[in-house]
Motif scaffolding. Structure first.
Motif, PDB file in Angstrom:
ATOM      1  N   LYS A 290       0.848  -1.195   0.000  1.00  0.00           N
ATOM      2  CA  LYS A 290       0.000   0.000   0.000  1.00  0.00           C
ATOM      3  C   LYS A 290       0.882   1.242   0.000  1.00  0.00           C
ATOM      4  O   LYS A 290       2.102   1.172   0.259  1.00  0.00           O
ATOM      5  CB  LYS A 290      -0.912   0.000   1.224  1.00  0.00           C
ATOM      6  N   VAL A 291       0.272   2.362  -0.281  1.00  0.00           N
ATOM      7  CA  VAL A 291       0.991   3.631  -0.240  1.00  0.00           C
ATOM      8  C   VAL A 291       1.579   3.832   1.157  1.00  0.00           C
ATOM      9  O   VAL A 291       0.904   3.609   2.169  1.00  0.00           O
ATOM     10  CB  VAL A 291       0.048   4.798  -0.610  1.00  0.00           C
ATOM     11  N   GLY A 292       2.839   4.212   1.204  1.00  0.00           N
ATOM     12  CA  GLY A 292       3.520   4.437   2.476  1.00  0.00           C
ATOM     13  C   GLY A 292       4.415   3.299   2.922  1.00  0.00           C
ATOM     14  O   GLY A 292       5.244   3.475   3.822  1.00  0.00           O
ATOM     15  N   ASP A 293       4.270   2.114   2.309  1.00  0.00           N
ATOM     16  CA  ASP A 293       5.136   0.988   2.669  1.00  0.00           C
ATOM     17  C   ASP A 293       6.575   1.253   2.231  1.00  0.00           C
ATOM     18  O   ASP A 293       6.818   1.723   1.111  1.00  0.00           O
ATOM     19  CB  ASP A 293       4.659  -0.304   1.998  1.00  0.00           C
ATOM     20  N   ARG A 294       7.514   0.932   3.121  1.00  0.00           N
ATOM     21  CA  ARG A 294       8.933   0.973   2.757  1.00  0.00           C
ATOM     22  C   ARG A 294       9.300  -0.367   2.121  1.00  0.00           C
ATOM     23  O   ARG A 294       8.969  -1.426   2.663  1.00  0.00           O
ATOM     24  CB  ARG A 294       9.821   1.210   3.983  1.00  0.00           C
ATOM     25  N   VAL A 295       9.983  -0.311   0.981  1.00  0.00           N
ATOM     26  CA  VAL A 295      10.252  -1.544   0.248  1.00  0.00           C
ATOM     27  C   VAL A 295      11.679  -1.583  -0.286  1.00  0.00           C
ATOM     28  O   VAL A 295      12.287  -0.560  -0.597  1.00  0.00           O
ATOM     29  CB  VAL A 295       9.274  -1.724  -0.938  1.00  0.00           C
ATOM     30  N   ALA A 296      12.191  -2.808  -0.370  1.00  0.00           N
ATOM     31  CA  ALA A 296      13.415  -3.097  -1.115  1.00  0.00           C
ATOM     32  C   ALA A 296      12.993  -3.671  -2.459  1.00  0.00           C
ATOM     33  O   ALA A 296      12.014  -4.418  -2.548  1.00  0.00           O
ATOM     34  CB  ALA A 296      14.287  -4.090  -0.354  1.00  0.00           C
ATOM     35  N   VAL A 297      13.744  -3.322  -3.491  1.00  0.00           N
ATOM     36  CA  VAL A 297      13.357  -3.671  -4.856  1.00  0.00           C
ATOM     37  C   VAL A 297      14.476  -4.485  -5.505  1.00  0.00           C
ATOM     38  O   VAL A 297      15.648  -4.112  -5.402  1.00  0.00           O
ATOM     39  CB  VAL A 297      13.092  -2.397  -5.690  1.00  0.00           C
ATOM     40  N   PRO A 298      14.146  -5.583  -6.171  1.00  0.00           N
ATOM     41  CA  PRO A 298      15.193  -6.355  -6.853  1.00  0.00           C
ATOM     42  C   PRO A 298      15.709  -5.612  -8.078  1.00  0.00           C
ATOM     43  O   PRO A 298      14.955  -4.896  -8.746  1.00  0.00           O
ATOM     44  CB  PRO A 298      14.471  -7.643  -7.256  1.00  0.00           C
ATOM     45  N   ALA A 299      16.978  -5.791  -8.380  1.00  0.00           N
ATOM     46  CA  ALA A 299      17.567  -5.144  -9.553  1.00  0.00           C
ATOM     47  C   ALA A 299      16.851  -5.562 -10.830  1.00  0.00           C
ATOM     48  O   ALA A 299      16.720  -4.776 -11.774  1.00  0.00           O
ATOM     49  CB  ALA A 299      19.050  -5.493  -9.645  1.00  0.00           C
ATOM     50  N   ALA A 300      16.387  -6.814 -10.853  1.00  0.00           N
ATOM     51  CA  ALA A 300      15.659  -7.346 -12.009  1.00  0.00           C
ATOM     52  C   ALA A 300      14.303  -7.850 -11.526  1.00  0.00           C
ATOM     53  O   ALA A 300      14.223  -8.907 -10.893  1.00  0.00           O
ATOM     54  CB  ALA A 300      16.446  -8.471 -12.671  1.00  0.00           C
ATOM     55  N   PRO A 301      13.224  -7.127 -11.786  1.00  0.00           N
ATOM     56  CA  PRO A 301      11.907  -7.568 -11.309  1.00  0.00           C
ATOM     57  C   PRO A 301      11.437  -8.816 -12.048  1.00  0.00           C
ATOM     58  O   PRO A 301      11.943  -9.151 -13.122  1.00  0.00           O
ATOM     59  CB  PRO A 301      11.006  -6.367 -11.611  1.00  0.00           C
ATOM     60  N   PHE A 302      10.459  -9.484 -11.456  1.00  0.00           N
ATOM     61  CA  PHE A 302       9.961 -10.730 -12.040  1.00  0.00           C
ATOM     62  C   PHE A 302       8.481 -10.878 -11.720  1.00  0.00           C
ATOM     63  O   PHE A 302       7.980 -10.309 -10.747  1.00  0.00           O
ATOM     64  CB  PHE A 302      10.750 -11.929 -11.514  1.00  0.00           C
TER      65      PHE A 302
ATOM     66  N   SER B 218      22.377  -9.940  -2.279  1.00  0.00           N
ATOM     67  CA  SER B 218      21.782 -11.176  -2.804  1.00  0.00           C
ATOM     68  C   SER B 218      22.792 -11.954  -3.643  1.00  0.00           C
ATOM     69  O   SER B 218      22.824 -13.190  -3.602  1.00  0.00           O
ATOM     70  CB  SER B 218      20.548 -10.847  -3.651  1.00  0.00           C
ATOM     71  N   THR B 219      23.627 -11.246  -4.391  1.00  0.00           N
ATOM     72  CA  THR B 219      24.641 -11.916  -5.204  1.00  0.00           C
ATOM     73  C   THR B 219      25.685 -12.591  -4.323  1.00  0.00           C
ATOM     74  O   THR B 219      26.113 -13.721  -4.589  1.00  0.00           O
ATOM     75  CB  THR B 219      25.314 -10.920  -6.161  1.00  0.00           C
ATOM     76  N   GLY B 220      26.100 -11.900  -3.259  1.00  0.00           N
ATOM     77  CA  GLY B 220      27.047 -12.503  -2.334  1.00  0.00           C
ATOM     78  C   GLY B 220      26.485 -13.740  -1.668  1.00  0.00           C
ATOM     79  O   GLY B 220      27.181 -14.760  -1.515  1.00  0.00           O
ATOM     80  N   TYR B 221      25.214 -13.677  -1.286  1.00  0.00           N
ATOM     81  CA  TYR B 221      24.566 -14.843  -0.676  1.00  0.00           C
ATOM     82  C   TYR B 221      24.482 -15.992  -1.684  1.00  0.00           C
ATOM     83  O   TYR B 221      24.778 -17.147  -1.359  1.00  0.00           O
ATOM     84  CB  TYR B 221      23.173 -14.464  -0.182  1.00  0.00           C
ATOM     85  N   PHE B 222      24.093 -15.674  -2.909  1.00  0.00           N
ATOM     86  CA  PHE B 222      24.011 -16.671  -3.978  1.00  0.00           C
ATOM     87  C   PHE B 222      25.370 -17.322  -4.219  1.00  0.00           C
ATOM     88  O   PHE B 222      25.470 -18.543  -4.408  1.00  0.00           O
ATOM     89  CB  PHE B 222      23.501 -15.986  -5.245  1.00  0.00           C
ATOM     90  N   ALA B 223      26.434 -16.519  -4.197  1.00  0.00           N
ATOM     91  CA  ALA B 223      27.778 -17.049  -4.435  1.00  0.00           C
ATOM     92  C   ALA B 223      28.145 -18.103  -3.403  1.00  0.00           C
ATOM     93  O   ALA B 223      28.756 -19.129  -3.728  1.00  0.00           O
ATOM     94  CB  ALA B 223      28.797 -15.914  -4.412  1.00  0.00           C
TER      95      ALA B 223
ATOM     96  N   TYR C  63      23.494 -15.756 -13.214  1.00  0.00           N
ATOM     97  CA  TYR C  63      22.809 -14.528 -12.841  1.00  0.00           C
ATOM     98  C   TYR C  63      22.005 -14.789 -11.571  1.00  0.00           C
ATOM     99  O   TYR C  63      21.227 -15.740 -11.511  1.00  0.00           O
ATOM    100  CB  TYR C  63      21.901 -14.119 -14.004  1.00  0.00           C
ATOM    101  N   VAL C  64      22.189 -13.967 -10.564  1.00  0.00           N
ATOM    102  CA  VAL C  64      21.609 -14.230  -9.254  1.00  0.00           C
ATOM    103  C   VAL C  64      20.079 -14.259  -9.298  1.00  0.00           C
ATOM    104  O   VAL C  64      19.447 -13.353  -9.847  1.00  0.00           O
ATOM    105  CB  VAL C  64      22.087 -13.177  -8.227  1.00  0.00           C
TER     106      VAL C  64
END
Length: 349
Positions: free
Chosen positions: A78-90, A158-163, A295-296
């Motif tokens: 909803k409006v006002g939510d703080r969010v993290a966004v992936p570099a490549a959406p899906f 996320s890339t470091g975790y994937f590695a 690709y992560v």
């Protein structure tokens, strides 16, 4: 309404310009007001021409923000939510996403801030960004987690975790990370979650090695002063490590990873330093090694945010410099030239 945004223009020119604010285009979209973004090595590669691109697009793919508008079909935000966004959406529902292959989403096929060759999604080095398929790809930021703590979740963390996860480490294993850039340092931090007995970090910059020590590396090796292969072998009974992580992507590093990995061990490759290279196949085969890379898949953001919230993971110290959006071009030079011991630059409105 207009906003400020950083464009990559013809002749590889960075240009901060006024441009119209994005609008909702599909019912699954949200508009995110960017509260923090960062400059990534990929951004510099686009700028310098190391990665192919078609100019005239807004740069940036690492960001967090606050939702300012939502499409009518969005249910989880909803409006006002703080969010993290992936570099490549899906999209979360296509044949590839359904089996976890979100890096090859059939609906999006792109990433923010890479222009026409990667989906033509305007980037995040701006005041606002349109994010498609919000319900599938966004992650809410816990109230106790700051923007700086959450900022790297959508890409390098996320890339470091994937590695690390890609190497299937077991408690007590030995791990060597080649390259103490942001991805390599994130891999060091994430490796702690798997309880390695030894964690080697290799780089030619002492200030980056020191950051690795803070994040948990047990052995810091500078190739300018020590024979890396000899040193690792001497501390692993001559066998080498169970897992090597290549966060550089150059032929010499790949060869050293093969040499340093114990027979039957795993190499995890996430560095993209050159588009092609010669591969020592015989050496690789005779040691029965496994190499994994790619690709992560940005499916661990919520897990990583929980670990950050619970104080189990913290890479906010990698953000060594902060600039305003109006000064972002200065930030690019700072980051690209590693000035003032720069590791990561955070950009704020």
């Amino acid at each position: 309404m207009n906003m400020k945004a950083l464009f990559l223009r013809e002749q590889r020119v960075l240009s901060l310009e006024d441009t119209p604010e994005p609008e909702i285009l599909t019912a699954s979209d949200v508009i995110v007001q960017v509260t923090a973004s960062s400059i990534c090595g990929s951004d510099v590669h686009f700028w310098k021409g190391h990665f192919p691109s078609i100019p005239n697009f807004i740069l940036g793919h690492e960001f967090v923000g606050v939702i300012s508008d939502v499409g009518k079909d969005v249910r989880s935000f909803k409006v006002g939510d703080r969010v993290a966004v992936p570099a490549a959406p899906f999209c979360g529902i296509c044949a590839n996403c359904a089996v976890g292959k979100v890096y090859n989403c059939l609906a999006v096929q792109g990433m923010f801030g890479a222009g026409e060759i990667k989906g033509n999604l305007p980037g995040a080095q701006a005041h606002y960004v349109r994010v498609p398929h919000a319900d599938a790809c966004l992650a809410k930021i816990p109230d106790s987690v700051s923007d700086q703590e959450a900022l790297l979740v959508g890409d390098v963390l996320s890339t470091g975790y994937f590695a690390v996860e890609n190497g299937s480490p077991q408690p007590g294993d030995s791990i060597a990370v080649f390259g103490a850039g942001p991805v390599g340092l994130c891999a060091v931090a994430c490796a702690q979650l798997f309880s390695p007995a030894q964690l080697f970090l290799i780089d030619i910059e002492d200030y980056r090695l020191e950051q690795g020590r803070i994040l948990g590396a047990t052995h810091l090796l500078n190739p300018k002063r020590v024979n890396v292969i000899k040193h690792i072998k001497s501390l692993t009974d001559g066998n080498g490590v169970d897992l090597t992580i290549d966060a550089v992507g150059l032929p010499q590093i790949l060869n050293e990873c093969i040499t340093c990995t114990t027979p039957g061990g795993i190499m995890s490759v996430v560095g993209i330093g050159t588009p092609s290279l010669e591969f020592p196949m015989m050496k690789f085969m005779f040691k029965n090694l496994t190499m994994r890379g790619g690709y992560v898949p940005l499916i661990h953001m919520k897990r990583l945010l929980t670990l950050i919230q619970e104080k189990r993971l913290d890479v906010s110290s990698l953000i060594t410099h902060t600039v305003k959006l109006n000064s972002i071009i200065e930030g690019y030079h700072l980051f690209a030239n590693k000035e003032d011991n720069c590791i990561k630059v955070m950009v704020v409105p």
